[in-house]
Design a protein around this motif. Sequence first.
Motif, PDB file in Angstrom:
ATOM      1  N   VAL A   1       0.270   4.988  -1.797  1.00  0.00           N
ATOM      2  CA  VAL A   1       0.296   6.317  -1.123  1.00  0.00           C
ATOM      3  C   VAL A   1       1.302   7.196  -1.777  1.00  0.00           C
ATOM      4  O   VAL A   1       0.941   8.292  -1.995  1.00  0.00           O
ATOM      5  CB  VAL A   1       0.407   6.321   0.235  1.00  0.00           C
ATOM      6  CG1 VAL A   1       1.135   7.450   1.084  1.00  0.00           C
ATOM      7  CG2 VAL A   1      -0.246   5.546   0.954  1.00  0.00           C
TER       8      VAL A   1
ATOM      9  N   THR B   1      -0.247   8.592  -5.259  1.00  0.00           N
ATOM     10  CA  THR B   1      -1.240   9.311  -5.046  1.00  0.00           C
ATOM     11  C   THR B   1      -0.916  10.547  -4.242  1.00  0.00           C
ATOM     12  O   THR B   1      -1.255  11.850  -4.553  1.00  0.00           O
ATOM     13  CB  THR B   1      -2.706   8.839  -4.487  1.00  0.00           C
ATOM     14  OG1 THR B   1      -2.084   7.998  -3.311  1.00  0.00           O
ATOM     15  CG2 THR B   1      -3.086   7.732  -5.719  1.00  0.00           C
TER      16      THR B   1
ATOM     17  N   GLU C   1       0.792  -1.322  -0.092  1.00  0.00           N
ATOM     18  CA  GLU C   1       0.046   0.038   0.012  1.00  0.00           C
ATOM     19  C   GLU C   1       0.807   1.254  -0.151  1.00  0.00           C
ATOM     20  O   GLU C   1       0.297   2.267  -0.599  1.00  0.00           O
ATOM     21  CB  GLU C   1      -0.980   0.109   1.006  1.00  0.00           C
ATOM     22  CG  GLU C   1      -2.159   0.915   1.110  1.00  0.00           C
ATOM     23  CD  GLU C   1      -3.149   0.541   2.152  1.00  0.00           C
ATOM     24  OE1 GLU C   1      -2.799   0.093   3.111  1.00  0.00           O
ATOM     25  OE2 GLU C   1      -4.327   0.953   1.808  1.00  0.00           O
TER      26      GLU C   1
ATOM     27  N   ALA D   1      -1.689   4.248   5.060  1.00  0.00           N
ATOM     28  CA  ALA D   1      -2.931   4.925   4.238  1.00  0.00           C
ATOM     29  C   ALA D   1      -3.600   5.979   4.922  1.00  0.00           C
ATOM     30  O   ALA D   1      -4.152   7.071   4.534  1.00  0.00           O
ATOM     31  CB  ALA D   1      -3.562   4.102   3.521  1.00  0.00           C
ATOM     32  N   ARG D   2      -3.963   5.486   6.316  1.00  0.00           N
ATOM     33  CA  ARG D   2      -4.645   6.520   7.142  1.00  0.00           C
ATOM     34  C   ARG D   2      -4.001   7.961   7.349  1.00  0.00           C
ATOM     35  O   ARG D   2      -4.636   9.171   7.181  1.00  0.00           O
ATOM     36  CB  ARG D   2      -4.790   5.787   8.476  1.00  0.00           C
ATOM     37  CG  ARG D   2      -5.697   6.636   9.489  1.00  0.00           C
ATOM     38  CD  ARG D   2      -5.640   5.838  10.703  1.00  0.00           C
ATOM     39  NE  ARG D   2      -6.621   6.532  11.695  1.00  0.00           N
ATOM     40  CZ  ARG D   2      -6.711   6.443  13.131  1.00  0.00           C
ATOM     41  NH1 ARG D   2      -5.995   5.231  13.379  1.00  0.00           N
ATOM     42  NH2 ARG D   2      -7.439   6.881  13.604  1.00  0.00           N
TER      43      ARG D   2
ATOM     44  N   ALA E   1      -1.849   9.250   5.075  1.00  0.00           N
ATOM     45  CA  ALA E   1      -2.175   9.761   3.833  1.00  0.00           C
ATOM     46  C   ALA E   1      -3.371  10.636   3.547  1.00  0.00           C
ATOM     47  O   ALA E   1      -3.540  11.585   3.380  1.00  0.00           O
ATOM     48  CB  ALA E   1      -1.733   9.157   2.707  1.00  0.00           C
ATOM     49  N   PHE E   2      -4.316   9.702   4.030  1.00  0.00           N
ATOM     50  CA  PHE E   2      -5.656  10.144   3.901  1.00  0.00           C
ATOM     51  C   PHE E   2      -6.074  11.406   4.793  1.00  0.00           C
ATOM     52  O   PHE E   2      -6.900  12.391   4.535  1.00  0.00           O
ATOM     53  CB  PHE E   2      -6.887   9.104   4.175  1.00  0.00           C
ATOM     54  CG  PHE E   2      -7.197   8.193   2.879  1.00  0.00           C
ATOM     55  CD1 PHE E   2      -7.677   8.787   1.863  1.00  0.00           C
ATOM     56  CD2 PHE E   2      -6.816   6.785   3.245  1.00  0.00           C
ATOM     57  CE1 PHE E   2      -8.003   7.851   0.741  1.00  0.00           C
ATOM     58  CE2 PHE E   2      -7.271   6.126   2.044  1.00  0.00           C
ATOM     59  CZ  PHE E   2      -7.717   6.577   1.023  1.00  0.00           C
TER      60      PHE E   2
ATOM     61  N   HIS F   1      -7.279   0.767  -2.528  1.00  0.00           N
ATOM     62  CA  HIS F   1      -7.584   0.148  -1.140  1.00  0.00           C
ATOM     63  C   HIS F   1      -8.695  -0.870  -1.431  1.00  0.00           C
ATOM     64  O   HIS F   1      -8.656  -2.233  -0.879  1.00  0.00           O
ATOM     65  CB  HIS F   1      -8.339   0.954  -0.112  1.00  0.00           C
ATOM     66  CG  HIS F   1      -8.632   0.545   1.189  1.00  0.00           C
ATOM     67  ND1 HIS F   1      -7.844  -0.053   2.082  1.00  0.00           N
ATOM     68  CD2 HIS F   1      -9.751   0.269   1.641  1.00  0.00           C
ATOM     69  CE1 HIS F   1      -8.530  -0.776   3.012  1.00  0.00           C
ATOM     70  NE2 HIS F   1      -9.800  -0.400   2.858  1.00  0.00           N
TER      71      HIS F   1
ATOM     72  N   LEU G   1      -6.470   6.646  -4.355  1.00  0.00           N
ATOM     73  CA  LEU G   1      -5.900   5.907  -3.104  1.00  0.00           C
ATOM     74  C   LEU G   1      -7.086   4.931  -2.636  1.00  0.00           C
ATOM     75  O   LEU G   1      -6.829   3.570  -2.404  1.00  0.00           O
ATOM     76  CB  LEU G   1      -5.588   6.953  -2.092  1.00  0.00           C
ATOM     77  CG  LEU G   1      -4.655   6.385  -0.999  1.00  0.00           C
ATOM     78  CD1 LEU G   1      -3.525   5.370  -1.455  1.00  0.00           C
ATOM     79  CD2 LEU G   1      -4.200   7.205  -0.074  1.00  0.00           C
ATOM     80  N   TRP G   2      -8.418   5.616  -2.374  1.00  0.00           N
ATOM     81  CA  TRP G   2      -9.281   4.655  -1.989  1.00  0.00           C
ATOM     82  C   TRP G   2      -9.710   3.462  -2.830  1.00  0.00           C
ATOM     83  O   TRP G   2     -10.124   2.297  -2.430  1.00  0.00           O
ATOM     84  CB  TRP G   2     -10.663   5.419  -1.634  1.00  0.00           C
ATOM     85  CG  TRP G   2     -11.690   4.788  -0.950  1.00  0.00           C
ATOM     86  CD1 TRP G   2     -12.923   4.138  -1.398  1.00  0.00           C
ATOM     87  CD2 TRP G   2     -11.595   4.118   0.566  1.00  0.00           C
ATOM     88  NE1 TRP G   2     -13.523   3.365  -0.690  1.00  0.00           N
ATOM     89  CE2 TRP G   2     -12.867   3.328   0.669  1.00  0.00           C
ATOM     90  CE3 TRP G   2     -10.898   4.473   1.342  1.00  0.00           C
ATOM     91  CZ2 TRP G   2     -13.008   2.805   1.893  1.00  0.00           C
ATOM     92  CZ3 TRP G   2     -11.088   3.764   2.580  1.00  0.00           C
ATOM     93  CH2 TRP G   2     -11.981   2.944   2.569  1.00  0.00           C
TER      94      TRP G   2
ATOM     95  N   PRO H   1      -8.489   1.484   6.394  1.00  0.00           N
ATOM     96  CA  PRO H   1      -7.279   1.210   5.577  1.00  0.00           C
ATOM     97  C   PRO H   1      -6.145   1.070   6.507  1.00  0.00           C
ATOM     98  O   PRO H   1      -6.282   1.266   7.706  1.00  0.00           O
ATOM     99  CB  PRO H   1      -6.950   2.680   4.761  1.00  0.00           C
ATOM    100  CG  PRO H   1      -7.839   3.762   5.501  1.00  0.00           C
ATOM    101  CD  PRO H   1      -8.919   3.054   6.436  1.00  0.00           C
ATOM    102  N   SER H   2      -4.901   0.594   6.067  1.00  0.00           N
ATOM    103  CA  SER H   2      -3.696   0.394   6.935  1.00  0.00           C
ATOM    104  C   SER H   2      -3.200   1.895   7.582  1.00  0.00           C
ATOM    105  O   SER H   2      -3.572   3.067   7.113  1.00  0.00           O
ATOM    106  CB  SER H   2      -2.627   0.055   6.100  1.00  0.00           C
ATOM    107  OG  SER H   2      -2.203   0.808   5.093  1.00  0.00           O
TER     108      SER H   2
END
Lengths: 314, 338
Positions: A264, A267, A260, B29-30, B32-33, A307, A303-304, B25-26
């Motif tokens: 990241v 994006t 993942e 990724a969290r 980044a979000f 996922h 990104l979503w 998410p992992s």
Amino acid sequence: MHSLELECQELEKAGVVAGPDAAQAAALERGTIFSVFEELRFALYAAVAAITAGIGLLLKDNLDRIGPITLIAVLALAAAGCYATALRTQWQGKERSIGGDYLLLLGALIVSADLGYAESQFHWLGTEWQWYLLILAAFHGSTAYGLRSRLVLCTSIAALAAWFGIEGRAATLFNVGGSAVRLGTHAIVCAGTLLVWRAANRRLGGPESFESVLENFAANIGFWGALALCLTPGSRLLGLVLLAALAAASIFKALRSGEEIFAVYGTAYVALTLCWLEAQVINYGLAVLLLELATVVAGALLLWSFHRHAAARA
Amino acid sequence: MAAAARFKVRNHPWITPRTGGWSAPSFIARCAFFVLGVVAGGLTTAVFEILSRSAALLAAGVTLLVAAEWLMLRKRLFHAGVEEALWTGGLLALTAYFVPSSGDRGLAVAVALVLALAAMRLLNPFLLTLAFAAASVAIDLAGGHRLWGEPDVAHAAGIFCYGAGAIALLLARFQFLRPSHDHMLSWLMVIMPLCGFLWLATQQAPAVRVGTGLASGIFALVALIVGIRRRSHAPLLACMAALGCVAYQLRDLTTLPLKLKLIVWGSAALLAAWGLDRYLRTPRRGITSHQVGEGTAALDLMQWVGAGALSPKAAPQADAPFKGGGGGFSGGGADGRY
């Protein structure tokens, strides 16, 4: 304290996880096994950072009282002691512990400081003094392979990046018209070198665990290089092309391997760079804000969707 | 979901119907979000600022809250980062709109309450810790202090922070329904004593230095005992942070120059950690220095970056001239700074 022991047993009964894994997790929840690995890692890093900072200050002050030869010799002895511990573990055929790993890292950092200090005192390389960084990178690289250490590999990559002139400071990126273009170009070439290194590592049967280190450093250095080029007026187009290529490669890698972190990179770096670029290029306030908002939302959606794709594949 | 995340089987077909459609998410990724959410929140506020200056914060706040609730209730996002950033940003925008900015104390209280509310809604330990930190600011302002440049000691704020950390340490022995509640207490017990120390660390008065040193030392000792007895990581991390505070207050114990202090104390810490690592290679009462299970990718990444960051970037070149223009690719970019 919350315990997930029952949930672990439920997952085992459903056949979602294997028996030994579930038993280990349940033991961790009960506290019959308790690993202080991460605490030790944190403490060891802090200790190594303190020693390295102290040595840096010591060398900066030159220490005329002691003299360079003595200082270089003492540091070389200290480094040899650190390497000797790792070599002994290797010869005994044992697996190096986290403490041994960090002791070896300290040895590598002392060698870096010592060689740099020696070069600054004796000017063996004259005006081409920068080559000492490449020598360091080669030395740490060979040590990393010899002793199978990812931490020493990181010091080797850092020395290589320093040879390319990449200091890892964000301020240099915003030095528009100054060194940003040179930094960007060098960063891209450095990232390419790391990818070649990774390919050679794979082809020549090097440790598999080194690949992810090389890939992560290559991705980050490459994206910083593209970012530096995008932020400089004369090289925006080149920067954008490189940014798109890197993003595509990162996302392809993420989709193929399921890692993942590369999604990241692919994006987040792109969305934030484009936002910055739009703010530089477009003058009308509302339009640029709406465009930036659309860019960020698109980045988040991409990104979503990765996922979701990973979830569907699993 | 927490158990599934531990085994990295969150997307397993058996798990999916049992999580009620919630997805997370992992950690990487969290993060980044969350960053993307913060940027999106800021941009939304800026758009409303251009469209309607007088009601920009109100409109932005409502929009962000509606978007965050939609993501949570319709899209079933949990701990995904983006909804956390939008929800908190929306509530902070509404606070800034309704609370008059002239009263610093009122604003600090409002921010603390809003962050606490966001933490409870989102079950986010980071936001709850920020709420407690904002509450300590409100307590300090209530004592008549300004934030910076005051010669007086921020006793009340410091004691509040140490107290919050100690209460969190005490409360963590109870069993809670959700793992998130455990995480909240963990964050509080690690960060709040550090905040308390920071409130008081700038004071040079011997009584304050001895007091903070003692408070940190006692907290470290209690946290160590609690961590070992409960087999819990957070108290051990709290112990390490408190020990750092004690070490800082003991900085004048010897007359050694800073460089030697760093080398000597760093070596002592290295040897102690190395010795502990060797001692615990054979598990003692279940405690081991071996890594159990799979490592965390985020921590590995941080370790690599940390190792790279410690490497010297160039030699200390007092006399050698700088090679301008980069000198091709032969390292001309290295600038001689050490």
